[in-house]
Structure formats: structure tokens, C-alpha cells
Scaffold this motif. Sequence first.
Motif, PDB file in Angstrom:
ATOM      1  N   GLY A 186       0.725  -1.213   0.066  1.00 22.57           N
ATOM      2  CA  GLY A 186       0.055  -0.113   0.204  1.00 22.57           C
ATOM      3  C   GLY A 186       1.064   1.207  -0.118  1.00 22.57           C
ATOM      4  N   MET A 187       2.030   1.075   0.245  1.00 18.64           N
ATOM      5  CA  MET A 187       2.952   2.302   0.315  1.00 18.64           C
ATOM      6  C   MET A 187       3.323   3.081  -0.716  1.00 18.64           C
ATOM      7  N   LYS A 188       3.293   2.233  -1.993  1.00 21.46           N
ATOM      8  CA  LYS A 188       3.510   2.667  -3.100  1.00 21.46           C
ATOM      9  C   LYS A 188       2.685   3.708  -3.825  1.00 21.46           C
ATOM     10  N   SER A 189       1.340   3.718  -3.290  1.00 23.24           N
ATOM     11  CA  SER A 189       0.542   4.484  -3.866  1.00 23.24           C
ATOM     12  C   SER A 189       0.029   5.787  -2.863  1.00 23.24           C
ATOM     13  N   ALA A 190       0.695   5.559  -1.704  1.00 28.88           N
ATOM     14  CA  ALA A 190       0.303   6.473  -0.481  1.00 28.88           C
ATOM     15  C   ALA A 190       1.437   7.545  -0.485  1.00 28.88           C
ATOM     16  N   ARG A 191       1.250   8.908  -0.315  1.00 25.90           N
ATOM     17  CA  ARG A 191       1.936   9.969  -0.209  1.00 25.90           C
ATOM     18  C   ARG A 191       2.215   9.977   1.245  1.00 25.90           C
ATOM     19  N   GLY A 192       3.696  10.344   1.543  1.00 26.76           N
ATOM     20  CA  GLY A 192       3.949  10.691   2.962  1.00 26.76           C
ATOM     21  C   GLY A 192       4.278   9.869   3.875  1.00 26.76           C
ATOM     22  N   VAL A 193       4.256   8.394   3.447  1.00 29.76           N
ATOM     23  CA  VAL A 193       4.853   7.343   4.342  1.00 29.76           C
ATOM     24  C   VAL A 193       5.964   7.624   5.048  1.00 29.76           C
ATOM     25  N   ALA A 194       6.983   7.844   4.396  1.00 28.98           N
ATOM     26  CA  ALA A 194       8.395   8.292   5.101  1.00 28.98           C
ATOM     27  C   ALA A 194       8.348   9.335   5.956  1.00 28.98           C
ATOM     28  N   GLY A 195       7.681  10.200   5.587  1.00 30.31           N
ATOM     29  CA  GLY A 195       7.354  11.681   6.393  1.00 30.31           C
ATOM     30  C   GLY A 195       6.630  11.136   7.914  1.00 30.31           C
ATOM     31  N   ARG A 196       5.661  10.116   7.702  1.00 34.63           N
ATOM     32  CA  ARG A 196       4.887   9.868   8.718  1.00 34.63           C
ATOM     33  C   ARG A 196       5.863   8.959   9.838  1.00 34.63           C
ATOM     34  N   VAL A 197       6.614   8.178   9.285  1.00 34.22           N
ATOM     35  CA  VAL A 197       7.700   7.402   9.743  1.00 34.22           C
ATOM     36  C   VAL A 197       8.461   8.167  10.790  1.00 34.22           C
ATOM     37  N   PHE A 198       9.096   9.265  10.090  1.00 29.76           N
ATOM     38  CA  PHE A 198      10.174  10.213  10.571  1.00 29.76           C
ATOM     39  C   PHE A 198       9.247  10.894  11.608  1.00 29.76           C
ATOM     40  N   SER A 199       7.910  11.369  11.511  1.00 33.25           N
ATOM     41  CA  SER A 199       7.661  12.213  12.667  1.00 33.25           C
ATOM     42  C   SER A 199       7.238  11.323  14.095  1.00 33.25           C
ATOM     43  N   ALA A 200       6.556   9.968  13.551  1.00 32.90           N
ATOM     44  CA  ALA A 200       6.428   9.067  14.567  1.00 32.90           C
ATOM     45  C   ALA A 200       7.827   8.846  15.631  1.00 32.90           C
ATOM     46  N   LEU A 201       9.064   8.779  14.802  1.00 37.60           N
ATOM     47  CA  LEU A 201       9.955   8.611  15.673  1.00 37.60           C
ATOM     48  C   LEU A 201      10.736   9.904  16.265  1.00 37.60           C
ATOM     49  N   ALA A 202      10.212  10.986  15.617  1.00 40.53           N
ATOM     50  CA  ALA A 202      10.582  12.251  16.229  1.00 40.53           C
ATOM     51  C   ALA A 202       9.952  12.382  17.725  1.00 40.53           C
ATOM     52  N   HIS A 203       8.660  12.019  17.382  1.00 43.74           N
ATOM     53  CA  HIS A 203       7.690  12.246  18.654  1.00 43.74           C
ATOM     54  C   HIS A 203       8.274  11.606  19.808  1.00 43.74           C
ATOM     55  N   GLU A 204       8.922  10.396  19.495  1.00 48.87           N
ATOM     56  CA  GLU A 204       9.567   9.561  20.709  1.00 48.87           C
ATOM     57  C   GLU A 204      11.193   9.833  20.939  1.00 48.87           C
ATOM     58  N   TYR A 205      11.612  10.962  20.218  1.00 44.90           N
ATOM     59  CA  TYR A 205      12.809  11.545  20.460  1.00 44.90           C
ATOM     60  C   TYR A 205      13.788  10.376  20.057  1.00 44.90           C
ATOM     61  N   ILE A 206      13.542   9.699  19.110  1.00 50.44           N
ATOM     62  CA  ILE A 206      14.461   8.828  18.557  1.00 50.44           C
ATOM     63  C   ILE A 206      15.155   9.337  17.228  1.00 50.44           C
ATOM     64  N   ASN A 207      16.553   9.100  17.367  1.00 49.56           N
ATOM     65  CA  ASN A 207      17.388   9.432  16.255  1.00 49.56           C
ATOM     66  C   ASN A 207      17.438   8.492  15.129  1.00 49.56           C
ATOM     67  N   ILE A 208      17.283   8.826  13.947  1.00 45.22           N
ATOM     68  CA  ILE A 208      17.301   7.736  12.765  1.00 45.22           C
ATOM     69  C   ILE A 208      18.684   8.004  12.328  1.00 45.22           C
ATOM     70  N   LYS A 209      19.413   6.740  12.201  1.00 42.40           N
ATOM     71  CA  LYS A 209      20.792   6.684  11.697  1.00 42.40           C
ATOM     72  C   LYS A 209      20.689   6.585  10.288  1.00 42.40           C
ATOM     73  N   MET A 210      19.766   5.965   9.814  1.00 45.39           N
ATOM     74  CA  MET A 210      19.909   5.558   8.288  1.00 45.39           C
ATOM     75  C   MET A 210      18.411   5.456   7.847  1.00 45.39           C
ATOM     76  N   ILE A 211      18.372   5.589   6.465  1.00 44.22           N
ATOM     77  CA  ILE A 211      17.011   5.318   5.923  1.00 44.22           C
ATOM     78  C   ILE A 211      17.380   5.011   4.634  1.00 44.22           C
ATOM     79  N   ASP A 212      16.732   4.036   4.098  1.00 42.40           N
ATOM     80  CA  ASP A 212      16.978   3.321   2.665  1.00 42.40           C
ATOM     81  C   ASP A 212      15.454   2.747   2.318  1.00 42.40           C
ATOM     82  N   GLN A 213      15.189   3.157   0.945  1.00 43.54           N
ATOM     83  CA  GLN A 213      13.923   2.920   0.544  1.00 43.54           C
ATOM     84  C   GLN A 213      14.447   2.179  -0.889  1.00 43.54           C
ATOM     85  N   GLY A 214      13.985   0.977  -0.932  1.00 49.66           N
ATOM     86  CA  GLY A 214      14.187   0.281  -2.057  1.00 49.66           C
ATOM     87  C   GLY A 214      13.379   0.559  -3.232  1.00 49.66           C
ATOM     88  N   SER A 215      13.923   0.438  -4.676  1.00 53.65           N
ATOM     89  CA  SER A 215      13.284   0.729  -5.780  1.00 53.65           C
ATOM     90  C   SER A 215      11.953   0.227  -5.740  1.00 53.65           C
TER      91      SER A 215
END
Length: 475
Positions: free
Chosen positions: A417-446
Motif C-alpha cells: 500500500g505504500m507505493k500509492s500513498a503519499r507521505g509514508v516516510a514522512g509519517r515514519v520520521f514524525s512518529a520517531l521524532a515524537h519519541e525522540y528517536i534519532n534515525i541513523k539511516m534510511i533506505d527505500q528500495g526501488s
Amino acid sequence: MLKIVKFGGSSCASSRQFQKVKDIVLKDKSRRFVVVSAPGKRSKKDTKVTDLLYRLYRSLCLERERGPASEPFRDEDGVSSADHTKDAFLSEDVQGEGAGETSSDILLAIGARYQEIIDGLGLSLKIMPLLEKIRSDILEGAGEEYAASRGEYLNGMLMAEYLGFAFVDAAECVCFHEDGSCDFAQTFKKTEEKLADLPFAVVPGFYGLDESGRVRTFSRGGSDVTGSLIAAALHADLYENWTDVSGFLVADPRIVKDPEVIDYITYQELRELSYMGAGVLHEDAIFPVRKEGIPIQIRNTNHPEDHGTMIVANTLKKPRFIITGIAGKKDFCSINIEKAMMNSEIGFIRKVLSVIEENHISVEHTPSGIDTLTLFIHQQELEDSEQRVLKGIQRAVHPDIIELEADLSLIAVVGRGMKSARGVAGRVFSALAHEYINIKMIDQGSSEYNIIIGVRNEDFENAIRAIYNMFVLSV
Ligand code: ASP
């Protein structure tokens, strides 16, 4: 309609579980071929019969080495061990590998597991002579895989008698090459020859024969593979895999409380999640049915009314949530390499990866920037060759800086479902930011099926909960 049904260890662990299996099988006439595991755990503390068999093998090998007379399988009063099986069944002591445990103790414990099923269901099979035979086969040189396979073999015979189905030994259907890999072509041919004309049959999972006639097994959990092979060989319509959970869960229940069940998942999504540690089904069980386009349905023997999870090649069914599942693994480390003008240096990445290859290490992810390249590697794999790898990289590409970072985790957020949805990565980031979790790396496959995030080990559980809450709980 033809269904192949496979019941896992906990589904065949006791006479009570056998009754549930019978109800399920007899309810649907298309459930013609039944694959069984060895009796598994009846409770958390219990021991699987397969584990007891591995222990039996080790113990008999030791006794044989120590020789000359390995312990008789009768006590001083000449009482056959069959008479002791009930006592052994009650004793937790014999369940745990311990000092002083003899092969006879283990045989008694194994016998007790089957005797409970036989007595509970009024079956006629005599278990002790069969166990004596296994013991003498091992003493005469039968291998570890033979020993391990006997759990399925005996359970298959019991299940066949109980259901009133024919018993077909997996040794007559499932074929291995000498190197232990499955011989698919021969397996399909023999399985078809043996089973196609039978109305109903039980086949033990987990093992088969190699070209020289030795019993070989798949890796642990391999009865799933047997079921998949039989389904493919007989061109079944569905492969039902009955276990003790109601399907794949969106997240690990040890981390997220009562996670939702995934109702439909594609083979590809499953592959991504399984690779990241979500395990219900043996990985090799996917290939044979996938090739034939046969769906797999994971179902719960203890809750047969539940739909479970349907694993399909493709589906128009909309996932209930944007993401299908979250899984992750801990204990990675990263090697961060920095060098000015790296991106214009031809062959830079190849040279770095050659060093890794020469040290027989596999790389999980290689995110890069303009002048930086990071390698994510299983920490344990790097530990032994750490200094060799660093020296190799230094000499191969002369970087400005090499930094190591330990105790990292990778989390995969997977979903068609992610393919056709906008803002998935953004929501992942904001979920983690809310918990004060630092993202060390992000990788989205083609494929856009998958976002991989690197976090510190100590943030792992919180990160998974935060993502789950964002995409599932808040819906
Ligand atoms: N009994 C074997 C194991 O414990 C195989 C299986 O259950 O699938 O791994």
C-alpha cells in the motif's frame, strides 16, 4: 478443490491437539493430504520431540564411543522401559538436558510423549519396539538427520491411524541431492506417483532420502517445506499451514501488545518481513508453491474459526493499513567511510566491497552520500575480522575518515500500500521524532514496498511501537 494441510508441532503435541486436527481435517473433504510435524511443545517449558531426538543421538554416540556396552534399555528388574513411560511423562527432570542424562532417560521421555497420544486416543501402535529400532539403528551408524526425522515418522503413523488415512513415508516422496539440497524434479515426480491416486493420506514432514538412500532433513521447521512441495507436486488449490497463531501479525507481539493480524500478504512482502526476522513459516516453503501460483493460508489449530493470513502472489485486496507489517533485527554495526570527491572516483564502491567480500562478510545495506559511504553489517560477522577489514579499506581507497559504530538495529516497514500513498516516510520520521528517536539511516528500495530505518539498539522496541501506533493504532 484440493487442499494440502500441514500441522505444526504444537498442533500435534498431545492427544487433545490430535482431536482438534481430526475435527479440522474431516470437516472439509478437500483436505486430502495431511503433513505432520513431530510433537512440539505443550507449554513454554516443554521440550520438542525433535530436540529430544537430537539429544538421543548425541547421547548414543557418546555411549558408543565410551563403549563397549551401552546402557541396556531395561532396568535391573528386567522391566521393559515401556512400563516406565507414564512416570517419565510426569517427570520434568528428564525433559531438560542435564548431567547424567542417559540415552535410556531420553528414550523414555520420547516414548512417554507418544504413549500419551496413543492412550488418549485409543490407538493400537506399539511405540516401544519402534523406539528400540531407532536406538539400534543409531548405534549401528544411522546419522543425526535420521534420528531427528523419526519424530515426524512416528507422528505420521499415529495421525494416519487416528484419521483412518493411508500412511505414506516421506522417504518415498521427498528427494535430496547428496549435498543436502532438495531435488525438486525427483520430489515432484515421486510425490505424484505415490499420492495422486490415493483418496487421503498422511505424510510426515521434515525429511526425505538422498541419492544414496540416506535420510536427510530440511533445516529446523522444515515440515513447512514438505507441505509446500506436496502442494506444488499435486497442483493443489490451497496449502493450509496450521499452527498456534492466527496468522502473521503486523508487528512482533513481544514488542507491541496484541498486534493486528495481517489478513492478506503477498509473497514479496512476506519475504521482506521474514528476512527481517518475522517468522511463522520456513523461508524455503514459499518457493515451491509460489512457482505454481498456490496460495498459502496460515491458520490456527486452536481457533479454526479465524481467517488467519492468506499469502498470495498478487491481490487487489486493499491492505487494512498503509503498511502491511513491521519487523526488525538488532545488533548491526556500521562502517562510515568519508573521502572528498569520492563520487567521482571510479570503482570506489567496488574496491570497498571487495575488501568486505575477501573477508567473507555480507553487507546488509550501503546508504551513501556525495562523499560518504556507509556499510551496515551484522556486528558478530565483523567482530573477528574487524582490523583486517579496516586495514583493507584503508589500503584500497585511502579514505579521509573511517568511523565504526556499534549496537545498531534495522527496522523494515513493509507494505504494497505504500507505493500509492503519499507521505509514508514522512509519517515514519514524525512518529520517531515524537519519541525522540534519532534515525541513523534510511533506505527505500526501488520497489517502494519497503523502507528500512537504522536506529540504536536501545531505541529498537520504542521505534517499532511508535511506527505501529502511527500506522495501525491511530487508524
Ligand atoms: N520437527 C522439526 C523441528 O522441530 C521440523 C518441523 O517441525 O517442521 O524443527
